[in-house]
Design an enzyme around this catalytic site. Sequence first.
Site, PDB file in Angstrom:
ATOM      1  N   ASP A 254      56.064  45.075  43.005  1.00  0.00           N
ATOM      2  CA  ASP A 254      55.187  46.194  42.675  1.00  0.00           C
ATOM      3  C   ASP A 254      54.984  47.116  43.879  1.00  0.00           C
ATOM      4  OD1 ASP A 254      53.603  47.575  40.856  1.00  0.00           O
ATOM      5  OD2 ASP A 254      51.783  46.474  41.365  1.00  0.00           O
ATOM      6  N   HIS A 255      54.920  48.406  43.635  1.00  0.00           N
ATOM      7  CA  HIS A 255      54.548  49.425  44.628  1.00  0.00           C
ATOM      8  C   HIS A 255      55.188  49.213  45.993  1.00  0.00           C
ATOM      9  CE1 HIS A 255      51.633  51.937  42.543  1.00  0.00           C
ATOM     10  NE2 HIS A 255      51.192  50.843  41.944  1.00  0.00           N
TER      11      HIS A 255
ATOM     12  N   GLY B   7      42.111  48.914  41.228  1.00  0.00           N
ATOM     13  CA  GLY B   7      40.789  48.362  41.512  1.00  0.00           C
ATOM     14  C   GLY B   7      39.918  48.370  40.272  1.00  0.00           C
TER      15      GLY B   7
ATOM     16  N   GLY C 128      46.798  50.400  37.085  1.00  0.00           N
ATOM     17  CA  GLY C 128      45.338  50.354  37.153  1.00  0.00           C
ATOM     18  C   GLY C 128      44.732  49.806  35.883  1.00  0.00           C
TER      19      GLY C 128
ATOM     20  N   SER D 170      43.130  47.014  35.286  1.00  0.00           N
ATOM     21  CA  SER D 170      41.939  46.173  35.393  1.00  0.00           C
ATOM     22  C   SER D 170      40.687  46.949  34.996  1.00  0.00           C
ATOM     23  CB  SER D 170      41.770  45.655  36.824  1.00  0.00           C
ATOM     24  OG  SER D 170      42.770  44.725  37.154  1.00  0.00           O
TER      25      SER D 170
ATOM     26  N   ASN E  46      49.709  46.911  33.929  1.00  0.00           N
ATOM     27  CA  ASN E  46      49.544  46.110  35.134  1.00  0.00           C
ATOM     28  C   ASN E  46      48.103  45.629  35.284  1.00  0.00           C
ATOM     29  OD1 ASN E  46      52.175  46.883  35.569  1.00  0.00           O
ATOM     30  ND2 ASN E  46      51.807  47.852  37.539  1.00  0.00           N
TER      31      ASN E  46
ATOM     32  N   ALA F 120      45.812  43.421  38.079  1.00  0.00           N
ATOM     33  CA  ALA F 120      45.808  42.799  39.401  1.00  0.00           C
ATOM     34  C   ALA F 120      44.396  42.403  39.834  1.00  0.00           C
ATOM     35  CB  ALA F 120      46.435  43.746  40.432  1.00  0.00           C
ATOM     36  N   THR F 121      43.525  43.384  40.008  1.00  0.00           N
ATOM     37  CA  THR F 121      42.200  43.120  40.576  1.00  0.00           C
ATOM     38  C   THR F 121      41.385  42.158  39.719  1.00  0.00           C
ATOM     39  OG1 THR F 121      42.222  45.333  41.548  1.00  0.00           O
ATOM     40  CG2 THR F 121      40.108  44.196  41.460  1.00  0.00           C
TER      41      THR F 121
END
Length: 288
Positions: A82-83, A181, A209, A211, A230, A232-233
């Site tokens: 990722d990224h 975030g 983004g 989350s 996606n 993640a946080t």
Amino acid sequence: MPLLSSTRMLQQARSGKYAVAAFNVHTLEMLQGVTEAAIETQSPLIIQSTVGTVKHLGPEYIVAAATVAANQTGLPIALHLDHCTDFNLIVRCIRAGYTSVMMDASMHPFEENVRRTAKVMEVAEAAGVNVEAELGKVGGVEDDIIVDELDALLADPDECVKFMDLTGVHTLAPAIGTAHGIYKGTPNIDFARIASIAERVAAPLVLHGGSGIPAEQVKLAVSLGMAKMNIATELRIAFSDEIKAVFANKPNENDPRTYMVPAKQAVKQLAMDKMQLCGCVGKAIDMR
């Protein structure tokens, strides 16, 4: 089943009007948790690692663990970087066995983004690896990539078409108002922009983004063409909160198995919820 490129997986999701949930994992237990969620829901799965996690664990270790997950479950599983802004690290991950990579050159002018993405495409296509790229800037923080909210620029639909024509990239992450975030308020997602891009771009679109986006907004974005989301946080928070809870009750606990088991279970439950939200539950059978 070996690790798969996510290209066909996401093309099927786009045509079927659902999304594949993609999870950024940082430990073996997190990887196991999302894999167990995929088993229970019979969902396709994209396991992701950030550049920071790759540097922390090493791509070979991550590939080995993800390969075990794919082989033991028989589920369609892809492993995504990722990224990433570093061409050499992308090449190293492809050589290690990653089946999907993201060249994030969105901080550069359009022409430079095209050049860097096309360079990765040359290497990845020869290896049968999916390539994801970003247009516009998704706000928030992703490892050492920081985009201030005021600098987060939304993707232009016409530029998206031009970018796809010039690079041939397999999947596109357009900036449409989401942020990395946890959101401080309700996300200001530009759904009309998603629809406009989806009308012009046939490739699967990626929702970064993911989350904390309200469920109704996720469902609308998916219905408009987002084929990958996606997360993640939220996953990190669920994992960490369970570990904190164990130590709150047992401050002297020193056996990792005691606090990793509930942490993994929290990851699994959250992953199952996100798979349900994305509409990919039961879709693994269509990809075998």
